[in-house]
Design a protein around this motif. Structure first.
Motif, PDB file in Angstrom:
ATOM      1  N   VAL A   1      47.737  49.514  46.909  1.00  0.00           N
ATOM      2  CA  VAL A   1      46.260  48.995  46.569  1.00  0.00           C
ATOM      3  C   VAL A   1      45.718  49.227  45.308  1.00  0.00           C
ATOM      4  O   VAL A   1      45.223  48.355  44.661  1.00  0.00           O
ATOM      5  CB  VAL A   1      45.465  49.608  47.779  1.00  0.00           C
ATOM      6  CG1 VAL A   1      44.107  49.234  47.298  1.00  0.00           C
ATOM      7  CG2 VAL A   1      45.579  48.993  49.054  1.00  0.00           C
TER       8      VAL A   1
ATOM      9  N   SER B   1      45.222  47.208  39.810  1.00  0.00           N
ATOM     10  CA  SER B   1      44.598  47.268  41.513  1.00  0.00           C
ATOM     11  C   SER B   1      43.837  46.071  41.852  1.00  0.00           C
ATOM     12  O   SER B   1      43.559  45.437  40.969  1.00  0.00           O
ATOM     13  CB  SER B   1      43.600  48.672  41.199  1.00  0.00           C
ATOM     14  OG  SER B   1      42.614  48.206  40.653  1.00  0.00           O
ATOM     15  N   ILE B   2      43.588  46.019  43.159  1.00  0.00           N
ATOM     16  CA  ILE B   2      42.997  45.004  43.674  1.00  0.00           C
ATOM     17  C   ILE B   2      41.434  44.799  43.176  1.00  0.00           C
ATOM     18  O   ILE B   2      41.207  43.563  42.769  1.00  0.00           O
ATOM     19  CB  ILE B   2      42.708  45.150  45.074  1.00  0.00           C
ATOM     20  CG1 ILE B   2      44.415  44.574  45.912  1.00  0.00           C
ATOM     21  CG2 ILE B   2      42.120  43.821  45.767  1.00  0.00           C
ATOM     22  CD1 ILE B   2      44.336  45.072  47.234  1.00  0.00           C
ATOM     23  N   SER B   3      40.903  45.769  42.957  1.00  0.00           N
ATOM     24  CA  SER B   3      39.472  45.588  42.384  1.00  0.00           C
ATOM     25  C   SER B   3      39.592  45.308  41.014  1.00  0.00           C
ATOM     26  O   SER B   3      38.592  44.510  40.574  1.00  0.00           O
ATOM     27  CB  SER B   3      38.778  46.945  42.440  1.00  0.00           C
ATOM     28  OG  SER B   3      39.332  47.961  41.715  1.00  0.00           O
TER      29      SER B   3
ATOM     30  N   ARG C   1      41.775  43.508  39.519  1.00  0.00           N
ATOM     31  CA  ARG C   1      41.888  42.021  39.452  1.00  0.00           C
ATOM     32  C   ARG C   1      40.972  41.187  39.829  1.00  0.00           C
ATOM     33  O   ARG C   1      40.832  40.157  39.174  1.00  0.00           O
ATOM     34  CB  ARG C   1      43.347  41.845  40.601  1.00  0.00           C
ATOM     35  CG  ARG C   1      44.466  42.437  40.306  1.00  0.00           C
ATOM     36  CD  ARG C   1      45.349  41.899  39.061  1.00  0.00           C
ATOM     37  NE  ARG C   1      46.721  42.245  38.890  1.00  0.00           N
ATOM     38  CZ  ARG C   1      47.493  41.979  37.556  1.00  0.00           C
ATOM     39  NH1 ARG C   1      46.849  41.346  36.694  1.00  0.00           N
ATOM     40  NH2 ARG C   1      48.501  42.236  37.581  1.00  0.00           N
TER      41      ARG C   1
ATOM     42  N   LEU D   1      44.934  37.827  41.608  1.00  0.00           N
ATOM     43  CA  LEU D   1      44.237  38.436  42.475  1.00  0.00           C
ATOM     44  C   LEU D   1      44.792  38.354  43.813  1.00  0.00           C
ATOM     45  O   LEU D   1      45.034  39.197  44.588  1.00  0.00           O
ATOM     46  CB  LEU D   1      42.586  38.132  42.585  1.00  0.00           C
ATOM     47  CG  LEU D   1      41.714  38.410  43.491  1.00  0.00           C
ATOM     48  CD1 LEU D   1      41.547  39.966  43.644  1.00  0.00           C
ATOM     49  CD2 LEU D   1      40.457  37.644  43.383  1.00  0.00           C
TER      50      LEU D   1
ATOM     51  N   SER E   1      47.935  40.307  44.336  1.00  0.00           N
ATOM     52  CA  SER E   1      47.952  41.697  44.554  1.00  0.00           C
ATOM     53  C   SER E   1      47.550  41.784  45.838  1.00  0.00           C
ATOM     54  O   SER E   1      48.001  42.911  46.479  1.00  0.00           O
ATOM     55  CB  SER E   1      46.553  42.184  43.496  1.00  0.00           C
ATOM     56  OG  SER E   1      45.343  41.672  44.002  1.00  0.00           O
ATOM     57  N   LEU E   2      46.780  41.199  46.628  1.00  0.00           N
ATOM     58  CA  LEU E   2      46.742  41.174  47.993  1.00  0.00           C
ATOM     59  C   LEU E   2      48.024  40.930  48.728  1.00  0.00           C
ATOM     60  O   LEU E   2      48.081  41.666  49.658  1.00  0.00           O
ATOM     61  CB  LEU E   2      45.536  40.382  48.528  1.00  0.00           C
ATOM     62  CG  LEU E   2      43.824  40.852  48.228  1.00  0.00           C
ATOM     63  CD1 LEU E   2      43.043  39.386  48.131  1.00  0.00           C
ATOM     64  CD2 LEU E   2      43.510  41.833  49.173  1.00  0.00           C
TER      65      LEU E   2
ATOM     66  N   LEU F   1      42.645  45.194  54.334  1.00  0.00           N
ATOM     67  CA  LEU F   1      43.060  44.035  53.069  1.00  0.00           C
ATOM     68  C   LEU F   1      42.667  42.623  53.767  1.00  0.00           C
ATOM     69  O   LEU F   1      42.251  41.820  53.092  1.00  0.00           O
ATOM     70  CB  LEU F   1      44.574  44.098  53.512  1.00  0.00           C
ATOM     71  CG  LEU F   1      45.351  45.284  52.796  1.00  0.00           C
ATOM     72  CD1 LEU F   1      46.662  45.172  52.863  1.00  0.00           C
ATOM     73  CD2 LEU F   1      44.809  45.404  50.858  1.00  0.00           C
TER      74      LEU F   1
ATOM     75  N   THR G   1      35.677  45.251  47.623  1.00  0.00           N
ATOM     76  CA  THR G   1      36.842  45.595  47.308  1.00  0.00           C
ATOM     77  C   THR G   1      36.881  47.375  46.825  1.00  0.00           C
ATOM     78  O   THR G   1      37.802  48.095  47.056  1.00  0.00           O
ATOM     79  CB  THR G   1      37.664  44.830  46.113  1.00  0.00           C
ATOM     80  OG1 THR G   1      36.598  45.000  44.992  1.00  0.00           O
ATOM     81  CG2 THR G   1      37.761  43.530  46.603  1.00  0.00           C
TER      82      THR G   1
END
Length: 483
Positions: free
Chosen positions: A94, A102-104, A106, A137, A140-141, A299, A410
């Motif tokens: 994550v 990281s997802i956030s 991105r 993005l 990344s997920l 997720l 996120t």
């Protein structure tokens, strides 16, 4: 005391001290050997002559209460170590707030690219950057979901390996239970076999915490804390079918993942009534059947929020009600009845992705536009940016009952992941400290090399005294023969 009695006392004393030296040297040599229990020599008066000493046996010293407490900490450490490793590895997928991938972060990059493109909507480079940021993005997920799937698959494979090891170890203990009485009846020393059995019981205990019940003629029975009879005369046999390559939708309930059976009967592996609670095996089942699915829901919730935001009616006037939005479910519009695994399927709409044959100008003109609109019109880009910044309720109230912006969702997910890592690390640290303390106590009750060396010096003195007595008897006999 006549000469023959003195000679007999000295000879039996030499034999006893020789055997005692062997026992002490064995204690010193095996002071750090796993499963080894300190031995001492038991001496008694000779039954034949009433004089001298004889070896009655070798006593194996073990505190069953201390061993049971140490085993409890061993199982607890194995359990929390496995769960801590899972949470730490998932956090790696994550990302952390400091991680630019990281997802956030991105999502922040995607929002920033939209704002930048809004200020200059005719810039192809800026529109391309919006598309690439959106694709990153979604990727990344995808990566986080795939990493989570691998963790779940690893847990499933680990369970299979642990069950094979558990069955073999229980069978080995059953064999030792049968062998030990036979060796004792034949006059052999069973202590080495008792050490070996203790090591095997420790191996079982690490997987499933056990209670050891002594039986007659040096045999034992094993029961799990949850009430399973692991060994009562005959060893139980566990069965489990390894799936190996799990998918998010697979569960034990729908029959796509294997449950655990013992002697053909189902075993409860989760919840307060679990029959294998505690230990490494229960941790792997918890990872596969509880922790990983919960993480997948988090997720999928983030992915669903992204897809649904860009499917908001009226957001893009060029789209039909059945058309997918900027983010898609594998190229399709979101199906609310098939959310599980969405994070592994989310993708940027290929119509705006220049690297997939699309046109980034559609971000400005609308995804369904037939041709580019006014290059200076940023209204669609502004709408896309505004929808990310709008507060919306989260489906299932997973991260709270209030409304949240996309970035807040996120951040809430990553905060929960980080909190899980922190709690798991704390529990592992506590379990490690408790296990080390109990192991130290057991060592202190085991072989003390200083005491053993003192005993060895006493044995040497006794050996010298007996040898001197034999020498004196020999001199007396020679003197009598010369008379």
């Amino acid at each position: 005391m006549n000469l023959s009695t003195a000679l007999n006392n000295a000879m039996t004393g030499l034999t006893a001290t020789s055997r005692g030296a062997s026992v002490v040297s064995g204690n010193i040599a095996n002071a750090l050997t796993p499963g080894y229990a300190k031995r001492s020599l038991e001496l008694t008066t000779s039954l034949i002559s009433g004089n001298g000493v004889r070896t009655a046996g070798i006593i194996r010293h073990q505190d069953p209460v201390l061993t049971a407490n140490r085993r409890a900490t061993d199982a607890d450490l194995a359990h929390h170590s496995a769960k801590s490793d899972f949470h730490t590895r998932f956090e790696g997928f994550v990302g952390t707030p400091e991680d630019p991938t990281s997802i956030s972060n991105r999502l922040v990059g995607f929002e920033s690219s939209l704002i930048t493109a809004t200020s200059l909507p005719d810039s192809v480079e800026r529109l391309d950057q919006v598309a690439r940021s959106g694709r990153d993005l979604a990727a990344s997920l995808d990566r986080a979901s795939e990493g989570l799937r691998q963790l779940r698959s690893d847990a499933d494979r680990t369970i299979g390996a642990q069950i094979a090891s558990l069955n073999q170890t229980l069978k080995d203990i059953e064999d030792l239970n049968a062998r030990i009485p036979a060796i004792r009846h034949s006059g052999g020393d069973i202590n080495a076999f008792l050490d070996q059995r203790q090591v095997l019981i420790d191996q079982v205990n690490e997987l499933i915490p056990v209670n050891v019940v002594p039986r007659d003629i040096d045999r034992v029975s094993l029961y799990s804390d949850g009430g399973l009879i692991l060994l009562e005369g005959k060893a139980a046999e566990f069965s489990f079918t390894t799936t190996g390559d799990t998918q998010p939708h697979m569960t034990v309930a729908n029959g796509l993942l294997s449950g655990l059976e013992m002697n053909g009967n189902p075993v409860r592996t989760g919840g307060d009534t679990a029959q294998i609670r505690g230990g490494a095996l229960a941790a792997q089942f918890e990872i596969r059947d509880q922790l990983a699915p919960k993480a997948q829901v988090q997720l999928d919730t983030v992915a669903r929020d992204l897809v649904e935001r860009f499917e908001t009616p009226g957001l893009d006037p060029t789209l039909l009600a059945t058309d997918p939005g900027l983010f898609t479910d594998a190229g399709n519009r979101l199906d609310p009845t098939a959310i599980t695994g969405l994070a592994s399927r989310i993708s940027l709409n290929s119509s705006v992705d220049p690297d997939a044959g699309g046109d980034s100008w559609r971000l400005r003109a609308g995804l369904g536009a037939a041709a580019p609109n006014d290059p200076g019109d940023s209204s669609q880009l502004q709408a896309f940016s505004a929808i990310l910044d709008s507060a919306r309720p989260v489906v299932g109230a997973l991260f709270g009952t209030g409304t949240m912006r996309a970035a807040e969702i996120t951040e809430a997910m990553m905060s929960r992941v980080g909190a899980n890592v922190h709690v798991a690390d704390q529990r592992r640290s506590f379990a490690t400290g408790a296990q080390q303390q109990m192991a130290q106590l057991e060592v202190e009750q085991g072989v003390d090399t200083d005491q053993e060396l003192q005993r060895l010096m006493q044995i040497e003195q006794a050996y010298a005294a007996n040898a001197r007595l034999i020498s004196v008897v020999d001199e007396l006999m020679e003197t009598l023969l010369r008379l």
